[in-house]
Write a protein that holds these residues in place. Structure first.
Motif, PDB file in Angstrom:
ATOM      1  N   ALA A  49       0.803  -1.307   0.021  1.00 31.18           N
ATOM      2  CA  ALA A  49      -0.206  -0.117   0.055  1.00 31.18           C
ATOM      3  C   ALA A  49       0.851   1.260  -0.038  1.00 31.18           C
ATOM      4  O   ALA A  49       0.154   2.581  -0.502  1.00 31.18           O
ATOM      5  N   VAL A  50       2.119   1.244   0.453  1.00 26.11           N
ATOM      6  CA  VAL A  50       2.812   2.320   0.675  1.00 26.11           C
ATOM      7  C   VAL A  50       4.422   2.083  -0.006  1.00 26.11           C
ATOM      8  O   VAL A  50       4.756   0.899   0.367  1.00 26.11           O
ATOM      9  N   THR A  51       4.756   2.944  -0.735  1.00 20.87           N
ATOM     10  CA  THR A  51       6.087   2.643  -1.288  1.00 20.87           C
ATOM     11  C   THR A  51       7.025   3.654  -0.958  1.00 20.87           C
ATOM     12  O   THR A  51       6.755   4.761  -0.510  1.00 20.87           O
ATOM     13  N   PHE A  52       8.274   3.386  -0.304  1.00 22.74           N
ATOM     14  CA  PHE A  52       9.390   4.100   0.262  1.00 22.74           C
ATOM     15  C   PHE A  52      10.535   4.304  -0.798  1.00 22.74           C
ATOM     16  O   PHE A  52      10.647   3.197  -1.343  1.00 22.74           O
ATOM     17  N   ILE A  53      11.158   5.339  -0.948  1.00 22.19           N
ATOM     18  CA  ILE A  53      12.561   5.468  -1.533  1.00 22.19           C
ATOM     19  C   ILE A  53      13.535   6.357  -0.948  1.00 22.19           C
ATOM     20  O   ILE A  53      12.832   7.295  -0.232  1.00 22.19           O
ATOM     21  N   SER A  54      14.697   6.135  -1.140  1.00 21.21           N
ATOM     22  CA  SER A  54      15.687   7.141  -0.523  1.00 21.21           C
ATOM     23  C   SER A  54      15.943   8.362  -1.518  1.00 21.21           C
ATOM     24  O   SER A  54      16.287   7.719  -2.630  1.00 21.21           O
ATOM     25  N   ALA A  55      16.092   9.222  -1.020  1.00 24.13           N
ATOM     26  CA  ALA A  55      16.337  10.344  -1.795  1.00 24.13           C
ATOM     27  C   ALA A  55      17.868  10.333  -2.543  1.00 24.13           C
ATOM     28  O   ALA A  55      17.792  10.686  -3.978  1.00 24.13           O
ATOM     29  N   GLU A  56      18.643   9.862  -1.727  1.00 25.08           N
ATOM     30  CA  GLU A  56      20.087   9.449  -2.174  1.00 25.08           C
ATOM     31  C   GLU A  56      19.903   8.702  -3.579  1.00 25.08           C
ATOM     32  O   GLU A  56      20.880   8.769  -4.483  1.00 25.08           O
TER      33      GLU A  56
END
Length: 115
Positions: free
Chosen positions: A15-22
């Motif tokens: 349901a929720v996706t995360f990504i590192s800005a780097e």
């Protein structure tokens, strides 16, 4: 608009996706173009193993998430992020998670705790 993958087997428990800005820095783009729900800085979300539980606290109390599978990039990344992003983001495209709590997430500083 809705989620075009709602109730599709491949996207359940995501349901929720995360990504590192780097992960996006080589392309110098707005992190929102990566089509992930949450962008974090200073935490390698791609290193989290499936089943890991972590929490994110934006000041209104922690919200826990359980890591599902990687959010692998698709060829569309070359269009919206930049040429080479599809290959360049392999292994760094973020993670798909299930929220374990209801809560509030806000733009700005937050505490992220694994475990």
């Amino acid at each position: 608009m809705g989620d075009r993958y709602f109730n599709q087997a491949a996207h359940r428990n995501a349901a929720v996706t995360f990504i590192s800005a780097e992960s996006l820095e080589p392309w110098a783009v707005d992190p929102l173009v990566a089509r992930r729900n949450v962008v974090v800085r200073g935490f390698d979300v791609d290193s989290l193993a499936r089943g890991t539980v972590f929490s994110l606290d934006c000041g209104d109390g922690p919200v826990r998430f359980e890591v599902g599978r990687p959010a692998n990039p698709c060829a569309w990344m070359d269009v919206v992020v930049g040429v080479g992003a599809f290959r360049g983001l392999r292994g760094k495209g973020g993670i798909r998670c299930v929220p374990l709590d209801s809560g509030v997430l806000r733009v700005g500083p937050a505490g992220l705790v694994e475990g």
